[in-house]
Design a protein around this motif. Sequence first.
Motif, PDB file in Angstrom:
ATOM      1  N   SER A 183       0.834  -1.242   0.105  1.00 53.66           N
ATOM      2  CA  SER A 183      -0.097   0.038   0.069  1.00 53.66           C
ATOM      3  C   SER A 183       0.950   1.242   0.134  1.00 53.66           C
ATOM      4  O   SER A 183       1.899   1.296   0.803  1.00 53.66           O
ATOM      5  CB  SER A 183      -0.642  -0.046   1.193  1.00 53.66           C
ATOM      6  OG  SER A 183      -1.677  -1.297   1.083  1.00 53.66           O
ATOM      7  N   GLY A 184       0.491   2.159  -1.048  1.00 55.03           N
ATOM      8  CA  GLY A 184       1.168   3.450  -1.028  1.00 55.03           C
ATOM      9  C   GLY A 184       2.375   3.340  -1.630  1.00 55.03           C
ATOM     10  O   GLY A 184       3.281   4.266  -2.051  1.00 55.03           O
ATOM     11  N   ASP A 185       2.949   2.053  -2.506  1.00 57.31           N
ATOM     12  CA  ASP A 185       4.137   1.720  -3.079  1.00 57.31           C
ATOM     13  C   ASP A 185       3.950   2.413  -4.616  1.00 57.31           C
ATOM     14  O   ASP A 185       2.836   2.965  -4.823  1.00 57.31           O
ATOM     15  CB  ASP A 185       4.208   0.328  -3.507  1.00 57.31           C
ATOM     16  CG  ASP A 185       5.520   0.095  -3.936  1.00 57.31           C
ATOM     17  OD1 ASP A 185       6.510   0.154  -3.502  1.00 57.31           O
ATOM     18  OD2 ASP A 185       5.513  -0.494  -5.197  1.00 57.31           O
ATOM     19  N   LYS A 186       5.017   2.937  -5.021  1.00 57.59           N
ATOM     20  CA  LYS A 186       5.282   3.448  -6.454  1.00 57.59           C
ATOM     21  C   LYS A 186       4.479   2.586  -7.654  1.00 57.59           C
ATOM     22  O   LYS A 186       4.008   3.309  -8.411  1.00 57.59           O
ATOM     23  CB  LYS A 186       6.602   3.627  -6.861  1.00 57.59           C
ATOM     24  CG  LYS A 186       7.440   4.195  -6.060  1.00 57.59           C
ATOM     25  CD  LYS A 186       9.010   4.227  -6.560  1.00 57.59           C
ATOM     26  CE  LYS A 186       9.731   3.101  -5.687  1.00 57.59           C
ATOM     27  NZ  LYS A 186      11.184   3.255  -5.867  1.00 57.59           N
ATOM     28  N   ALA A 187       4.300   1.358  -7.379  1.00 60.91           N
ATOM     29  CA  ALA A 187       3.391   0.707  -8.238  1.00 60.91           C
ATOM     30  C   ALA A 187       1.937   1.021  -8.281  1.00 60.91           C
ATOM     31  O   ALA A 187       1.452   0.706  -9.555  1.00 60.91           O
ATOM     32  CB  ALA A 187       4.041  -0.953  -8.169  1.00 60.91           C
ATOM     33  N   GLU A 188       1.519   1.229  -7.092  1.00 55.17           N
ATOM     34  CA  GLU A 188       0.021   1.354  -7.013  1.00 55.17           C
ATOM     35  C   GLU A 188      -0.545   2.314  -7.975  1.00 55.17           C
ATOM     36  O   GLU A 188      -1.749   1.894  -8.783  1.00 55.17           O
ATOM     37  CB  GLU A 188      -0.268   1.749  -5.734  1.00 55.17           C
ATOM     38  CG  GLU A 188      -1.589   1.336  -5.110  1.00 55.17           C
ATOM     39  CD  GLU A 188      -1.807   1.511  -3.590  1.00 55.17           C
ATOM     40  OE1 GLU A 188      -3.051   1.293  -3.374  1.00 55.17           O
ATOM     41  OE2 GLU A 188      -0.965   2.005  -2.892  1.00 55.17           O
ATOM     42  N   PRO A 189      -0.014   3.470  -8.328  1.00 54.44           N
ATOM     43  CA  PRO A 189      -0.663   4.556  -9.447  1.00 54.44           C
ATOM     44  C   PRO A 189      -0.329   3.672 -10.757  1.00 54.44           C
ATOM     45  O   PRO A 189      -1.417   4.015 -11.500  1.00 54.44           O
ATOM     46  CB  PRO A 189       0.323   5.821  -9.325  1.00 54.44           C
ATOM     47  CG  PRO A 189       0.774   5.651  -7.771  1.00 54.44           C
ATOM     48  CD  PRO A 189       0.988   4.109  -7.548  1.00 54.44           C
ATOM     49  N   LEU A 190       0.390   2.999 -11.283  1.00 52.38           N
ATOM     50  CA  LEU A 190       0.881   2.513 -12.337  1.00 52.38           C
ATOM     51  C   LEU A 190      -0.331   1.629 -12.581  1.00 52.38           C
ATOM     52  O   LEU A 190      -1.331   1.391 -13.650  1.00 52.38           O
ATOM     53  CB  LEU A 190       2.122   1.735 -12.532  1.00 52.38           C
ATOM     54  CG  LEU A 190       2.152   0.571 -13.556  1.00 52.38           C
ATOM     55  CD1 LEU A 190       2.303   1.625 -14.884  1.00 52.38           C
ATOM     56  CD2 LEU A 190       3.505  -0.364 -13.525  1.00 52.38           C
ATOM     57  N   TYR A 191      -0.593   0.582 -11.485  1.00 52.01           N
ATOM     58  CA  TYR A 191      -1.992  -0.418 -11.606  1.00 52.01           C
ATOM     59  C   TYR A 191      -3.123   0.205 -12.133  1.00 52.01           C
ATOM     60  O   TYR A 191      -3.844  -0.137 -12.808  1.00 52.01           O
ATOM     61  CB  TYR A 191      -1.889  -1.313 -10.655  1.00 52.01           C
ATOM     62  CG  TYR A 191      -0.480  -2.219 -10.422  1.00 52.01           C
ATOM     63  CD1 TYR A 191       0.157  -2.818 -11.353  1.00 52.01           C
ATOM     64  CD2 TYR A 191       0.088  -2.443  -9.001  1.00 52.01           C
ATOM     65  CE1 TYR A 191       1.057  -3.651 -11.357  1.00 52.01           C
ATOM     66  CE2 TYR A 191       1.071  -3.280  -8.970  1.00 52.01           C
ATOM     67  CZ  TYR A 191       1.748  -3.592  -9.938  1.00 52.01           C
ATOM     68  OH  TYR A 191       2.811  -4.539  -9.858  1.00 52.01           O
TER      69      TYR A 191
END
Length: 175
Positions: free
Chosen positions: A134-142
Amino acid sequence: MPQLDIIALDGASTTTLLPELAELLRACVHDGASIHFVLPFSLEQAAAFWRDKTLPGVASGGRVLLAALLDGRLAGSAQLDCDTPPNQPHRAEVCKLMVHPDCRRQGVARALMREIEIQARNRQRALLTLDTASGDKAEPLYLSLGYQEAGHIPGYAWDGRGEKLQGTTLMYKTL
């Protein structure tokens, strides 16, 4: 402009690329990626992951392993786990999306995820699931790729440094 190629690896090519895959994983973990490993994390541990955990699934056909080559150099990888129970032949799990720290912000992750979806469709998989810190850089990508949040589990796993528990976000996408 760098040349980006996404290829699906078989058992033999995975074995050949094992040193590069191990270095990719080690570099990502050392850069703070939350992909199930905790520091200290050696190159030998990274190689063992690919050899013992990933390669058997790739060799059996239950797991798709993609490699991203940027100007011929391994820049990233992603996996699609299709080894699902008999009542879930329509879904697959996206696993271990990683991009080498030196190769980020060049479209590698997005290209890997596009190919993951092609591979899933080719295997008649209509639902993809994944989890991410949660809150990782990948979350917005997904989210930008059309994944939707299914829920959040607090205190799910230790961060990559083993210093604190962090939550995970469960996501899905219908193809």
